[in-house]
Design an enzyme around this catalytic site. Structure first.
Site, PDB file in Angstrom:
ATOM      1  N   TYR A 193       1.040  -1.181  -0.005  1.00 11.85           N
ATOM      2  CA  TYR A 193      -0.062   0.116   0.138  1.00 11.85           C
ATOM      3  C   TYR A 193       0.606   1.210   0.070  1.00 11.85           C
ATOM      4  O   TYR A 193       0.344   2.341   0.165  1.00 11.85           O
ATOM      5  CB  TYR A 193      -0.934   0.032   1.263  1.00 11.85           C
ATOM      6  CG  TYR A 193      -0.099  -0.086   2.350  1.00 11.85           C
ATOM      7  CD1 TYR A 193       0.477   0.910   3.160  1.00 11.85           C
ATOM      8  CD2 TYR A 193      -0.041  -1.431   3.139  1.00 11.85           C
ATOM      9  CE1 TYR A 193       1.149   0.810   4.608  1.00 11.85           C
ATOM     10  CE2 TYR A 193       0.788  -1.546   4.434  1.00 11.85           C
ATOM     11  CZ  TYR A 193       1.165  -0.502   4.954  1.00 11.85           C
ATOM     12  OH  TYR A 193       1.785  -0.729   6.053  1.00 11.85           O
ATOM     13  N   GLY A 194       2.094   1.209  -0.184  1.00  9.96           N
ATOM     14  CA  GLY A 194       3.047   2.389  -0.009  1.00  9.96           C
ATOM     15  C   GLY A 194       4.099   2.313  -1.044  1.00  9.96           C
ATOM     16  O   GLY A 194       4.053   2.181  -2.448  1.00  9.96           O
ATOM     17  N   THR A 195       5.319   2.436  -0.696  1.00  6.63           N
ATOM     18  CA  THR A 195       6.540   2.659  -1.664  1.00  6.63           C
ATOM     19  C   THR A 195       6.659   1.145  -2.474  1.00  6.63           C
ATOM     20  O   THR A 195       7.716   1.287  -3.394  1.00  6.63           O
ATOM     21  CB  THR A 195       7.628   2.891  -0.557  1.00  6.63           C
ATOM     22  OG1 THR A 195       8.152   1.748   0.180  1.00  6.63           O
ATOM     23  CG2 THR A 195       7.551   4.393  -0.277  1.00  6.63           C
ATOM     24  N   LEU A 196       6.151   0.134  -2.130  1.00  5.79           N
ATOM     25  CA  LEU A 196       6.248  -1.015  -2.975  1.00  5.79           C
ATOM     26  C   LEU A 196       5.251  -1.238  -3.847  1.00  5.79           C
ATOM     27  O   LEU A 196       5.469  -2.083  -4.929  1.00  5.79           O
ATOM     28  CB  LEU A 196       6.158  -2.232  -2.063  1.00  5.79           C
ATOM     29  CG  LEU A 196       7.239  -2.572  -0.892  1.00  5.79           C
ATOM     30  CD1 LEU A 196       6.896  -3.574   0.003  1.00  5.79           C
ATOM     31  CD2 LEU A 196       8.847  -2.987  -1.590  1.00  5.79           C
ATOM     32  N   GLU A 260      11.203  -3.876   5.752  1.00  8.45           N
ATOM     33  CA  GLU A 260      10.139  -3.444   6.683  1.00  8.45           C
ATOM     34  C   GLU A 260      10.752  -3.457   8.178  1.00  8.45           C
ATOM     35  O   GLU A 260       9.882  -2.825   8.949  1.00  8.45           O
ATOM     36  CB  GLU A 260       8.820  -4.153   6.471  1.00  8.45           C
ATOM     37  CG  GLU A 260       8.355  -4.419   5.227  1.00  8.45           C
ATOM     38  CD  GLU A 260       7.738  -2.949   4.587  1.00  8.45           C
ATOM     39  OE1 GLU A 260       7.822  -1.862   5.222  1.00  8.45           O
ATOM     40  OE2 GLU A 260       7.488  -2.880   3.455  1.00  8.45           O
TER      41      GLU A 260
END
Length: 312
Positions: A193-196, A260
Site C-alpha cells: 500500500y506504499g512504496t512497494l 520493513e
C-alpha cells in the site's frame, strides 16, 4: 504498540471478542476436526459433555506453523492433524473460538490431554483485520508422534476441508499436509500500500520478489503519513493498494522482513509486523501477507484521509 487493522466485513465473523472475554472465557485456535460443528456435538453427546460452550468468533491464521499427519488415532482409524513450528512463510488457517471452563475441560478430554496424546500450547493467531490474539491450541505430544506420514481417512480430511471452505479459508495447507509435501507455503499473496506499489521508489524490489502483474486490492484500516513512506494501523478506512503473487515465498519474505524492519514475532523492536489480512479484489475476498506499522501510543502522526498513498 498498536498492531491492528480494521476488520474486512466480507469475512463472516461470529460473536465479537468483547462479548466473550467475561466469565473465564478461554480463546481456542481450532484447526482440525473441531472445524465441523456436528463432529464436535456428536462427540459431546456420546461422552455426556456440554457442547454449546464452544462459541465461534471467526477465521484466523497461525503464522510460522505447518500442519502434519504423523499421529495415528484409533478413534479416527487413521492420521489425525497436528501443527508444528516451522518458521518464516508457513501458516496454518483455522478458527478462533471462545470456550467456557466446562467446555475447556471437555476439549481437554476430547484431545486426550489426560492420557498424554495432545497437550495444550499457547499460540498467537492473526485475525482477518491483522490483529494478533493469544489463544490455546493442542499439539501432539512427542510420545505419540511417529517418524512417518500417517494417512488420514477421507472422512476425517473432509471434515477439515469443509470447515475451511465454510469460512472462506484456503485448503492448500491441508492438501499439502495430506500429500506430505515439505516445505509447505500455502499463502503466496502480498498486499502492498506504499512504496512497494507500481511507480513508487521501492517497486523494483516487488518486481524481483513477485511474478505476474499487480492487481488492485483494498482492505480496512487507517493509513498514516510517515514522511517518505506510509504505515497502516487499526481503523475503519478503506485502504487502496495492490496484491502480488510472491515467487519464492521464504526468500521473498526474508527480504521483505528486512526492508520493513520486522525482526520476528517475539521482538518488540520491529518497525512493522508481518501479518495476514483479508483483502478485497475483483475476484472477491482473498488472504494476503502484509506489514502493519507498530504505532507507539505516544506517537503523533498525520493521517492520510484518502486511504491512498498516491493521493495523500
Amino acid at each position: 504498540m498498536n498492531r491492528a487493522l480494521g476488520v474486512n466485513l466480507s469475512v463472516e465473523i461470529g460473536l465479537p471478542l468483547s462479548q466473550l472475554m467475561e466469565g473465564g472465557t478461554t480463546l481456542y485456535f481450532g484447526y482440525g476436526s473441531n472445524l465441523d460443528w456436528s463432529d464436535w456435538k456428536n462427540w459431546c453427546e456420546r461422552k455426556n459433555e456440554p457442547h454449546d460452550g464452544l462459541v465461534e468468533i471467526g477465521p484466523c491464521w497461525l503464522p510460522d506453523f505447518t500442519m502434519k499427519f504423523h499421529y495415528f488415532s484409533r478413534g479416527r482409524e487413521g492420521g489425525a492433524a497436528d501443527i508444528i513450528e516451522n518458521g518464516r512463510g508457513h501458516a496454518v488457517p483455522g478458527v478462533l473460538f471462545g470456550m467456557n471452563p466446562a467446555t475447556l475441560n471437555a476439549m481437554d478430554r476430547k484431545e486426550g490431554v489426560g492420557v498424554g496424546i495432545y497437550q495444550r500450547k499457547k499460540v498467537r493467531v492473526a485475525l482477518p483485520d491483522g490483529t494478533f490474539r493469544e489463544a490455546l491450541t493442542y499439539c501432539v505430544t512427542k510420545q505419540y508422534v511417529e517418524d512417518r506420514f500417517v494417512q488420514p481417512t477421507e472422512h476425517y480430511a473432509h471434515l477439515i476441508e469443509s470447515g475451511l471452505k465454510k469460512r472462506k479459508l484456503p485448503i492448500g495447507e491441508l492438501k499439502n499436509a495430506i500429500g506430505n509435501f515439505s516445505p509447505s507455503f500455502p499463502l503466496d499473496k502480498l498486499f502492498v500500500y506504499g512504496t512497494l506499489m507500481e511507480g513508487e521508489c521501492r517497486h523494483s524490489s516487488t518486481k524481483q520478489l513477485c511474478n505476474g502483474e499487480a492487481r488492485v486490492a483494498t482492505t480496512q484500516g487507517q493509513l498514516l503519513d510517515l514522511g517518505d513512506f506510509p504505515g497502516m494501523v487499526y481503523g475503519n478506512q478503506t485502504i487502496q493498494g495492490e496484491v502480488y503473487n510472491l515467487d519464492q515465498v521464504y526468500e521473498a519474505l526474508q527480504t521483505l522482513d528486512s526492508i520493513e524492519g520486522f525482526y520476528g514475532y517475539e521482538s518488540n523492536q520491529s518497525l512493522y509486523t508481518r501479518t495476514i489480512i483479508a483483502i478485497e479484489t475483483e475476484q472477491g475476498m482473498e488472504w494476503a501477507w502484509t506489514y502493519i506499522y507498530n504505532l507507539d501510543s505516544d506517537e503523533r502522526v498525520q493521517k492520510i484521509d484518502s486511504g491512498d498513498w498516491r493521493n495523500r
